[in-house]
Design an enzyme around this catalytic site. Structure first.
Site, PDB file in Angstrom:
ATOM      1  N   ARG A 119       0.814  -1.232   0.000  1.00 18.03           N
ATOM      2  CA  ARG A 119       0.000   0.000   0.000  1.00 18.03           C
ATOM      3  C   ARG A 119       0.841   1.272   0.000  1.00 18.03           C
ATOM      4  O   ARG A 119       0.368   2.334   0.384  1.00 18.03           O
ATOM      5  CB  ARG A 119      -0.979   0.010   1.189  1.00 18.03           C
ATOM      6  CG  ARG A 119      -1.999  -1.126   1.146  1.00 18.03           C
ATOM      7  CD  ARG A 119      -3.105  -0.909   2.169  1.00 18.03           C
ATOM      8  NE  ARG A 119      -4.102  -1.956   2.073  1.00 18.03           N
ATOM      9  CZ  ARG A 119      -4.091  -3.072   2.799  1.00 18.03           C
ATOM     10  NH1 ARG A 119      -3.111  -3.278   3.681  1.00 18.03           N
ATOM     11  NH2 ARG A 119      -5.036  -3.974   2.654  1.00 18.03           N
ATOM     12  N   ASN A 141      -0.359  19.418 -19.499  1.00 19.12           N
ATOM     13  CA  ASN A 141      -0.718  18.469 -20.557  1.00 19.12           C
ATOM     14  C   ASN A 141      -0.815  19.107 -21.938  1.00 19.12           C
ATOM     15  O   ASN A 141      -1.290  18.468 -22.884  1.00 19.12           O
ATOM     16  CB  ASN A 141      -2.044  17.777 -20.216  1.00 19.12           C
ATOM     17  CG  ASN A 141      -1.899  16.799 -19.078  1.00 19.12           C
ATOM     18  OD1 ASN A 141      -1.077  15.903 -19.104  1.00 19.12           O
ATOM     19  ND2 ASN A 141      -2.710  16.985 -18.038  1.00 19.12           N
ATOM     20  N   HIS A 175       7.844   9.439 -26.792  1.00 15.20           N
ATOM     21  CA  HIS A 175       6.857  10.290 -26.123  1.00 15.20           C
ATOM     22  C   HIS A 175       7.048  11.762 -26.475  1.00 15.20           C
ATOM     23  O   HIS A 175       6.093  12.466 -26.833  1.00 15.20           O
ATOM     24  CB  HIS A 175       6.935  10.090 -24.606  1.00 15.20           C
ATOM     25  CG  HIS A 175       6.012  10.989 -23.849  1.00 15.20           C
ATOM     26  ND1 HIS A 175       4.639  10.857 -23.907  1.00 15.20           N
ATOM     27  CD2 HIS A 175       6.262  12.054 -23.034  1.00 15.20           C
ATOM     28  CE1 HIS A 175       4.078  11.794 -23.156  1.00 15.20           C
ATOM     29  NE2 HIS A 175       5.041  12.534 -22.612  1.00 15.20           N
ATOM     30  N   LYS A 231       3.191  11.375 -10.610  1.00 10.05           N
ATOM     31  CA  LYS A 231       2.324  10.583 -11.483  1.00 10.05           C
ATOM     32  C   LYS A 231       3.008   9.260 -11.816  1.00 10.05           C
ATOM     33  O   LYS A 231       4.176   9.236 -12.205  1.00 10.05           O
ATOM     34  CB  LYS A 231       2.013  11.333 -12.775  1.00 10.05           C
ATOM     35  CG  LYS A 231       0.916  12.354 -12.653  1.00 10.05           C
ATOM     36  CD  LYS A 231       0.550  12.872 -14.043  1.00 10.05           C
ATOM     37  CE  LYS A 231      -0.584  13.861 -13.981  1.00 10.05           C
ATOM     38  NZ  LYS A 231      -0.951  14.336 -15.336  1.00 10.05           N
ATOM     39  N   LYS A 290       7.638  22.862 -13.287  1.00  8.16           N
ATOM     40  CA  LYS A 290       6.801  21.736 -12.880  1.00  8.16           C
ATOM     41  C   LYS A 290       6.682  21.659 -11.363  1.00  8.16           C
ATOM     42  O   LYS A 290       5.609  21.369 -10.833  1.00  8.16           O
ATOM     43  CB  LYS A 290       7.345  20.418 -13.441  1.00  8.16           C
ATOM     44  CG  LYS A 290       6.450  19.240 -13.068  1.00  8.16           C
ATOM     45  CD  LYS A 290       6.464  18.133 -14.051  1.00  8.16           C
ATOM     46  CE  LYS A 290       5.352  17.119 -13.727  1.00  8.16           C
ATOM     47  NZ  LYS A 290       5.367  15.955 -14.605  1.00  8.16           N
ATOM     48  N   HIS A 344      -0.823  11.595 -26.931  1.00  7.68           N
ATOM     49  CA  HIS A 344      -1.124  10.249 -26.444  1.00  7.68           C
ATOM     50  C   HIS A 344      -1.902   9.440 -27.479  1.00  7.68           C
ATOM     51  O   HIS A 344      -1.720   8.225 -27.607  1.00  7.68           O
ATOM     52  CB  HIS A 344      -1.915  10.321 -25.141  1.00  7.68           C
ATOM     53  CG  HIS A 344      -1.071  10.677 -23.953  1.00  7.68           C
ATOM     54  ND1 HIS A 344      -1.618  11.057 -22.736  1.00  7.68           N
ATOM     55  CD2 HIS A 344       0.275  10.710 -23.781  1.00  7.68           C
ATOM     56  CE1 HIS A 344      -0.638  11.298 -21.884  1.00  7.68           C
ATOM     57  NE2 HIS A 344       0.508  11.103 -22.492  1.00  7.68           N
ATOM     58  N   ARG A 352      -2.570  22.197 -12.768  1.00  4.87           N
ATOM     59  CA  ARG A 352      -1.654  21.151 -13.226  1.00  4.87           C
ATOM     60  C   ARG A 352      -2.057  20.592 -14.588  1.00  4.87           C
ATOM     61  O   ARG A 352      -1.210  20.094 -15.336  1.00  4.87           O
ATOM     62  CB  ARG A 352      -1.567  20.028 -12.190  1.00  4.87           C
ATOM     63  CG  ARG A 352      -0.517  18.985 -12.574  1.00  4.87           C
ATOM     64  CD  ARG A 352      -0.185  18.049 -11.448  1.00  4.87           C
ATOM     65  NE  ARG A 352       0.772  17.040 -11.888  1.00  4.87           N
ATOM     66  CZ  ARG A 352       1.346  16.154 -11.092  1.00  4.87           C
ATOM     67  NH1 ARG A 352       1.073  16.135  -9.804  1.00  4.87           N
ATOM     68  NH2 ARG A 352       2.203  15.280 -11.587  1.00  4.87           N
ATOM     69  N   HIS A 407      -0.300  16.975 -25.024  1.00  4.80           N
ATOM     70  CA  HIS A 407      -0.380  15.558 -24.656  1.00  4.80           C
ATOM     71  C   HIS A 407      -1.678  14.887 -25.091  1.00  4.80           C
ATOM     72  O   HIS A 407      -1.702  13.663 -25.252  1.00  4.80           O
ATOM     73  CB  HIS A 407      -0.198  15.392 -23.149  1.00  4.80           C
ATOM     74  CG  HIS A 407       1.218  15.588 -22.687  1.00  4.80           C
ATOM     75  ND1 HIS A 407       1.884  16.789 -22.827  1.00  4.80           N
ATOM     76  CD2 HIS A 407       2.091  14.736 -22.094  1.00  4.80           C
ATOM     77  CE1 HIS A 407       3.107  16.662 -22.335  1.00  4.80           C
ATOM     78  NE2 HIS A 407       3.256  15.435 -21.899  1.00  4.80           N
ATOM     79  N   GLU A 411       9.405  18.494 -23.900  1.00  9.22           N
ATOM     80  CA  GLU A 411       8.807  18.855 -22.621  1.00  9.22           C
ATOM     81  C   GLU A 411       9.351  20.196 -22.119  1.00  9.22           C
ATOM     82  O   GLU A 411       8.669  20.917 -21.389  1.00  9.22           O
ATOM     83  CB  GLU A 411       9.061  17.756 -21.583  1.00  9.22           C
ATOM     84  CG  GLU A 411       8.321  16.441 -21.847  1.00  9.22           C
ATOM     85  CD  GLU A 411       6.830  16.516 -21.590  1.00  9.22           C
ATOM     86  OE1 GLU A 411       6.329  17.607 -21.227  1.00  9.22           O
ATOM     87  OE2 GLU A 411       6.145  15.489 -21.751  1.00  9.22           O
ATOM     88  N   GLU A 455      -4.037  17.498 -10.000  1.00  8.94           N
ATOM     89  CA  GLU A 455      -4.558  17.934 -11.294  1.00  8.94           C
ATOM     90  C   GLU A 455      -6.024  18.323 -11.231  1.00  8.94           C
ATOM     91  O   GLU A 455      -6.828  17.984 -12.098  1.00  8.94           O
ATOM     92  CB  GLU A 455      -4.350  16.833 -12.348  1.00  8.94           C
ATOM     93  CG  GLU A 455      -4.308  17.362 -13.772  1.00  8.94           C
ATOM     94  CD  GLU A 455      -3.878  16.320 -14.769  1.00  8.94           C
ATOM     95  OE1 GLU A 455      -2.747  16.435 -15.244  1.00  8.94           O
ATOM     96  OE2 GLU A 455      -4.659  15.397 -15.055  1.00  8.94           O
TER      97      GLU A 455
END
Length: 366
Positions: free
Chosen positions: A125, A249, A269, A147, A231, A256, A245, A252, A189, A241
């Site tokens: 956990r 993206n 990427h 993330k 960031k 994606h 935040r 993205h 990025e 997010e």
């Protein structure tokens, strides 16, 4: 080694440092705070990092700090972020066993960081995670902010969790051992960070795009610090997010889609994000939000660094279906657009608008 540069990710009770320094890997145990009660560390990495000797440097530093370390190699590329590889890592943790007070160390690019981070988030956990990014993209983006995730056939990062590391340790000297293509992809990025928050950073890239290609250590150190600081600030203000935040993206949403529909690995990427930036900015122009000079300047910057800007032809039904599964989609697709440089906004985008833009941009394969 000279004293490394340090940035703080200021999260209440869970803050951590981003440490950037040349030859940092050789002194990792002394320069990076490790969990006090950890006895064991599972180091997740890929074969090229072992071959270049980077893993051995990290191992030495962790062992000097008193940790018993085992190395677990995962496949290269996005195929590593699969449920099968994830299950193998859980089994490795169980077989040792790795305890709740122990540590998982991600040594690699964004793929390794996402995968090892998800293992750390879910094993017992949640156990401590140290991010040791070895690509430009991971140093400025993927390793920062907590993330984590794995891919499914239906889309990228559909399964994941937020799990902040105990530290991020970035050694720019590692970048000299990368193929040029990997250095270039990471710059996407940095361009993205500049577009949403820092015009001075964009100007720095424009002044010396060849420095990124050639691995100029001083330039990369400066760019890493400036992009990582953006960031870190955004993550500190919006960890999960809920608002600002999401601006990270930019590029993205379509990026994606491109990765998913072309098969992970066809586009790296950062390359997919570069194409996604062009699509997002052109959508902004279509909606009357983004000034056309911003698009021209961005295209010129991306191309000067060596990033792709041409949009390939994809099955349009598949594009819409994949985009609808995007994690930001609420009552339709939303995209991050620019009202101007350093002025991002999140806007609903209809399929008709996207189709109009893609009809204009798509370039058939030769």
């Amino acid at each position: 080694m000279s004293a490394p540069s340090r940035l703080e990710v200021a999260l209440d009770g869970r803050g951590y440092q981003i440490v950037v320094g040349e030859d940092l890997l050789d002194d990792l145990g002394a320069q990076v705070p490790l969990p006090l009660h950890a006895r064991r560390a599972l180091l997740v990495t890929q074969a090229p990092l072992v071959a270049h000797g980077h893993v051995a440097r990290v191992l030495d530093g962790l062992r000097i700090a008193g940790l018993d370390v085992r190395v677990h190699e995962v496949p290269d590329g996005e195929v590593a972020k699969s449920p099968t590889v994830l299950a193998d890592l859980w089994e490795a943790c169980a077989a040792w066993p790795l305890g709740r007070d122990d540590l998982i160390v991600a040594v690699g690019g964004g793929v390794v960081g996402d995968l090892a981070g998800f293992v750390a988030a879910t094993w017992m956990r949640g156990v401590a995670l140290l991010q040791v990014p070895t690509t430009l993209l991971a140093m400025v983006d993927a390793s920062i902010g907590g993330k984590t995730g794995i891919n499914l056939a239906a889309g990228k990062n559909l399964v994941g969790a937020f799990h902040q590391p105990v530290a991020v340790a970035a050694d720019p000297t590692v970048l000299a051992t990368l193929p040029e293509r990997l250095r270039i992809e990471g710059s996407a990025e940095i361009v993205k960070a500049a577009l949403i928050a820092d015009v001075t950073l964009l100007e720095r890239i424009e002044r010396d795009p060849d420095g990124i290609r050639h691995g100029d250590a001083l330039l990369l150190h400066a760019l890493i610090l400036r992009a990582a600081a953006i960031k870190a600030r955004v993550v500190a203000s919006d960890e999960r997010e809920a608002g600002e935040r999401a601006h990270l993206n930019l590029g993205h949403t379509y990026g994606h889609v491109l990765e998913t529909l072309t098969g992970y690995g066809t586009f790296l990427h950062g390359e997919a994000v570069s194409v996604g930036l062009v699509v997002a900015l052109e959508v902004g122009v279509e909606l009357g939000i983004t000034p056309e000079p911003v698009v021209r300047r961005t295209r010129a910057c991306l191309e000067a660094v060596g990033l792709p800007t041409a949009v390939p032809v994809l099955a349009r039904d598949a594009v819409h279906a994949t985009m609808a599964r995007d994690k930001k989609a609420r009552d339709g697709v939303r995209m991050v657009l620019l009202e101007d440089l350093a002025s991002p906004t999140l806007v609903p985008v209809s399929p008709a608008v996207l189709d109009t833009v893609l009809d204009r941009l798509e370039v058939p394969a030769r």
